[in-house]
Scaffold this motif. Structure first.
Motif, PDB file in Angstrom:
ATOM      1  N   PHE A 111     -18.088 -15.493  -5.206  1.00  0.00           N
ATOM      2  CA  PHE A 111     -17.660 -16.378  -4.116  1.00  0.00           C
ATOM      3  C   PHE A 111     -16.592 -15.661  -3.293  1.00  0.00           C
ATOM      4  O   PHE A 111     -15.417 -16.044  -3.240  1.00  0.00           O
ATOM      5  CB  PHE A 111     -17.142 -17.702  -4.684  1.00  0.00           C
ATOM      6  N   SER A 112     -17.045 -14.612  -2.639  1.00  0.00           N
ATOM      7  CA  SER A 112     -16.154 -13.745  -1.857  1.00  0.00           C
ATOM      8  C   SER A 112     -17.025 -12.926  -0.913  1.00  0.00           C
ATOM      9  O   SER A 112     -18.257 -13.108  -0.858  1.00  0.00           O
ATOM     10  CB  SER A 112     -15.373 -12.814  -2.785  1.00  0.00           C
ATOM     11  N   LEU A 113     -16.386 -11.994  -0.190  1.00  0.00           N
ATOM     12  CA  LEU A 113     -17.147 -11.116   0.700  1.00  0.00           C
ATOM     13  C   LEU A 113     -18.159 -10.282  -0.086  1.00  0.00           C
ATOM     14  O   LEU A 113     -19.263 -10.014   0.409  1.00  0.00           O
ATOM     15  CB  LEU A 113     -16.178 -10.196   1.457  1.00  0.00           C
ATOM     16  N   LYS A 114     -17.801  -9.900  -1.320  1.00  0.00           N
ATOM     17  CA  LYS A 114     -18.751  -9.126  -2.137  1.00  0.00           C
ATOM     18  C   LYS A 114     -20.023  -9.912  -2.395  1.00  0.00           C
ATOM     19  O   LYS A 114     -21.130  -9.382  -2.295  1.00  0.00           O
ATOM     20  CB  LYS A 114     -18.088  -8.752  -3.470  1.00  0.00           C
ATOM     21  N   GLY A 115     -19.874 -11.188  -2.750  1.00  0.00           N
ATOM     22  CA  GLY A 115     -21.055 -12.016  -2.992  1.00  0.00           C
ATOM     23  C   GLY A 115     -21.899 -12.174  -1.737  1.00  0.00           C
ATOM     24  O   GLY A 115     -23.138 -12.144  -1.803  1.00  0.00           O
ATOM     25  N   ILE A 116     -21.230 -12.349  -0.595  1.00  0.00           N
ATOM     26  CA  ILE A 116     -21.962 -12.474   0.675  1.00  0.00           C
ATOM     27  C   ILE A 116     -22.768 -11.211   0.949  1.00  0.00           C
ATOM     28  O   ILE A 116     -23.952 -11.263   1.322  1.00  0.00           O
ATOM     29  CB  ILE A 116     -20.964 -12.748   1.827  1.00  0.00           C
ATOM     30  N   LEU A 117     -22.148 -10.053   0.749  1.00  0.00           N
ATOM     31  CA  LEU A 117     -22.843  -8.789   1.016  1.00  0.00           C
ATOM     32  C   LEU A 117     -24.020  -8.587   0.061  1.00  0.00           C
ATOM     33  O   LEU A 117     -25.092  -8.132   0.478  1.00  0.00           O
ATOM     34  CB  LEU A 117     -21.853  -7.619   0.898  1.00  0.00           C
ATOM     35  N   ILE A 118     -23.824  -8.913  -1.206  1.00  0.00           N
ATOM     36  CA  ILE A 118     -24.923  -8.745  -2.173  1.00  0.00           C
ATOM     37  C   ILE A 118     -26.107  -9.636  -1.804  1.00  0.00           C
ATOM     38  O   ILE A 118     -27.267  -9.205  -1.812  1.00  0.00           O
ATOM     39  CB  ILE A 118     -24.427  -9.051  -3.604  1.00  0.00           C
ATOM     40  N   ALA A 119     -25.815 -10.894  -1.473  1.00  0.00           N
ATOM     41  CA  ALA A 119     -26.900 -11.811  -1.092  1.00  0.00           C
ATOM     42  C   ALA A 119     -27.611 -11.316   0.167  1.00  0.00           C
ATOM     43  O   ALA A 119     -28.844 -11.351   0.250  1.00  0.00           O
ATOM     44  CB  ALA A 119     -26.337 -13.218  -0.880  1.00  0.00           C
ATOM     45  N   HIS A 120     -26.851 -10.855   1.139  1.00  0.00           N
ATOM     46  CA  HIS A 120     -27.475 -10.309   2.349  1.00  0.00           C
ATOM     47  C   HIS A 120     -28.319  -9.086   2.038  1.00  0.00           C
ATOM     48  O   HIS A 120     -29.390  -8.889   2.629  1.00  0.00           O
ATOM     49  CB  HIS A 120     -26.386  -9.948   3.377  1.00  0.00           C
ATOM     50  N   LEU A 121     -27.848  -8.249   1.123  1.00  0.00           N
ATOM     51  CA  LEU A 121     -28.610  -7.043   0.773  1.00  0.00           C
ATOM     52  C   LEU A 121     -29.945  -7.402   0.132  1.00  0.00           C
ATOM     53  O   LEU A 121     -30.958  -6.732   0.376  1.00  0.00           O
ATOM     54  CB  LEU A 121     -27.791  -6.171  -0.179  1.00  0.00           C
ATOM     55  N   TYR A 122     -29.961  -8.456  -0.692  1.00  0.00           N
ATOM     56  CA  TYR A 122     -31.219  -8.849  -1.326  1.00  0.00           C
ATOM     57  C   TYR A 122     -32.230  -9.378  -0.321  1.00  0.00           C
ATOM     58  O   TYR A 122     -33.432  -9.299  -0.543  1.00  0.00           O
ATOM     59  CB  TYR A 122     -30.959  -9.893  -2.422  1.00  0.00           C
ATOM     60  N   ILE A 123     -31.747  -9.935   0.772  1.00  0.00           N
ATOM     61  CA  ILE A 123     -32.672 -10.420   1.800  1.00  0.00           C
ATOM     62  C   ILE A 123     -33.056  -9.305   2.767  1.00  0.00           C
ATOM     63  O   ILE A 123     -34.239  -9.105   3.074  1.00  0.00           O
ATOM     64  CB  ILE A 123     -32.020 -11.591   2.575  1.00  0.00           C
TER      65      ILE A 123
END
Length: 494
Positions: A111-123
């Motif tokens: 629940f941070s910028l890291k999580g946002i980036l990981i989720a975006h990378l998977y898409i």
């Protein structure tokens, strides 16, 4: 066909006018305009740009070498890998989010910028690999033969033949991913973790639903639209893309080489790990369920079905429209106009009219249909253009009525795309959270809203179970489309 094209153009123009009217006539008084230009506005604009840049940069950085290795040699069953890449791109965002939470929450603070980036990378990572791989595959064999005839070694071949194609492909891919992530709503809302990680789309939602400050929502929506348009104008011209849903490999391909097998193995491990973690978390306890599940499923399915029907109708109209300036501007505008801006404008208008919660279903169907159009129009238009070039002159010369032309010329050309188009539109709609959360009342519930509410109350097992149910529904829709497509092809081949 002409009438349908004109009706579609009129519908889109009406949508834009109503959206503009809603933004102009927004209800509420709010603060003076200048007070909104504060440090909070600067921070959300900075975060919107920064997280979009990082997401696009890492997606392209990871995708480019993988796509290059995969393109080195065609291999058997590569269509399976390409289909998996497409699936991650069209998969409902909530599934990716819950899968990332289930897989990585023990390692990092998701629940941070890291999580946002990981989720975006998977898409976006699989999407970038798919597009760059396709660009490299389009290099003609004549170029390679010419290179070999003048004595190019592998380095010279890469430098003179493949590198220019890579550089040409990377720019639009980066731009597209940047725009997707700049307009990201569900991922930033659920994984943002607080005010420090808020972008413009989430700020619009918070202004309307939490602060009830339509004036701020209008300002954020306009800044969002102007930022997106400016970025596109600064970085390049319009980039078009399409998802491939052809019945792919017609001929048996050679086997993959050792490096390709290694890359494919790592890719499958990385891509499937979060999904298996989600499944494991969902089955860690008996089914919990919800008393509102049936209502949520019914609402989601009805909205998805009607959204898909409207989207197909509108997309057909755009496919048959002539490439005049107004139509080009409309297509361009639909590609760059953030969904949240359209949603905000229409929602503010119905608020002004006092009918906001009487037309919730209609509003969601309307916006969801517009949201899927940019993906459907290129697929249908390509088929229509091919058959227009072949038969339009002959059909006109013999005086064939338009209805007959559609029945015997265009319908056979596009009917193979219809099941996939409907499935794509339904999957995108059934997994939508942003539009539903924005325009829905407290009592309005869809399956994504139910999942989001479970996450908000820290019922992660229930959220995982509901997300798994959403995944199964999407898989069934795609399998039904695949079955219908194969059935039509089989009937046609008799």
């Amino acid at each position: 066909m002409t009438l349908l094209a004109r009706l579609t153009t009129g519908f889109l123009c009406l949508t834009l006018m109503l959206c503009g009217a809603g933004l102009y006539l927004h209800p509420g008084i709010g603060s003076p305009w200048l007070q909104y230009f504060d440090s909070w506005l600067v921070s959300i604009v900075q975060f919107s740009i920064w997280q979009a840049f990082l997401s696009a940069f890492f997606s392209v950085l990871i995708a480019t070498p993988i796509a290059w290795f995969l393109s080195r040699q065609a291999f058997r069953f590569q269509w399976v890998l390409k289909s998996l890449f497409n699936l991650f791109f069209i998969m409902p965002t909530l599934i990716i989010i819950l899968a990332v939470v289930a897989a990585y929450s023990d390692w990092i603070n998701v629940f941070s910028l890291k999580g946002i980036l990981i989720a975006h990378l998977y898409i976006n990572g699989p999407f970038a690999i798919r597009l760059i791989w396709q660009s490299l595959e389009n290099i003609s064999q004549e170029k390679y033969q010419l290179g070999r005839s003048i004595g190019f070694n592998q380095k010279q071949q890469f430098y003179w033949i493949e590198l220019p194609v890579l550089l040409q492909a990377i720019k639009p891919v980066f731009l597209l991913i940047f725009i997707f992530c700049f307009s990201s709503f569900t991922i930033v809302l659920t994984l943002g973790g607080g005010p420090a990680n808020t972008n413009l789309e989430v700020a619009v939602y918070q202004a309307l639903k939490l602060d009830f400050d339509p004036k701020a929502a209008v300002l954020y929506a306009l800044i969002h639209f102007l930022s997106t348009a400016s970025i596109i104008l600064l970085l390049g011209k319009r980039a078009s893309f399409k998802m491939e849903y052809e019945r792919l490999v017609k001929h048996i391909k050679p086997s993959s080489n050792h490096m390709q097998r290694l890359i494919i193995g790592v890719l499958l491990l990385v891509l499937l790990y979060p999904v298996t973690s989600l499944v494991a978390q969902a089955f860690s306890e008996p089914w919990i369920g919800s008393s509102r599940l049936l209502a949520a499923l019914t609402t989601s399915f009805v909205i998805a079905l009607f959204s898909a029907m409207l989207s197909i109708l509108l997309s057909l109209g755009r496919a048959f429209s002539q490439q005049r300036r107004l139509n080009l501007l409309l297509d361009y505008g639909l590609n760059i106009l953030p969904v949240m801006v359209i949603t905000t404008g229409l929602f503010l208008l119905v608020l002004k009219l006092g009918i906001a919660f009487k037309v919730t279903h209609l509003l969601i169907i309307w916006v969801n249909a517009l949201m899927t159009m940019p993906l459907l129009v290129p697929m249908l238009r390509n088929r229509v253009n091919v058959y227009q070039q072949r038969y339009a002159v002959i059909a006109t010369a013999i005086g064939m009525p338009l209805a007959t032309q559609f029945k015997y010329i265009y319908w056979p050309a596009i009917r193979g795309q219809i099941p996939w188009s409907v499935a794509l539109a339904m999957v995108l709609s059934v997994g939508d959270l942003g539009v539903s959360a924005m325009v829905g009342s407290v009592n309005f519930v869809t399956l994504p809203i139910l999942i989001y509410q479970a996450m908000g109350s820290y019922q992660m097992i229930l959220a995982s179970q509901l997300t798994l149910l959403l995944l199964v529904i999407c898989a069934l829709i795609l399998l039904a489309a695949e079955w219908l497509g194969e059935r039509k092809a089989h009937v046609k081949g008799r």
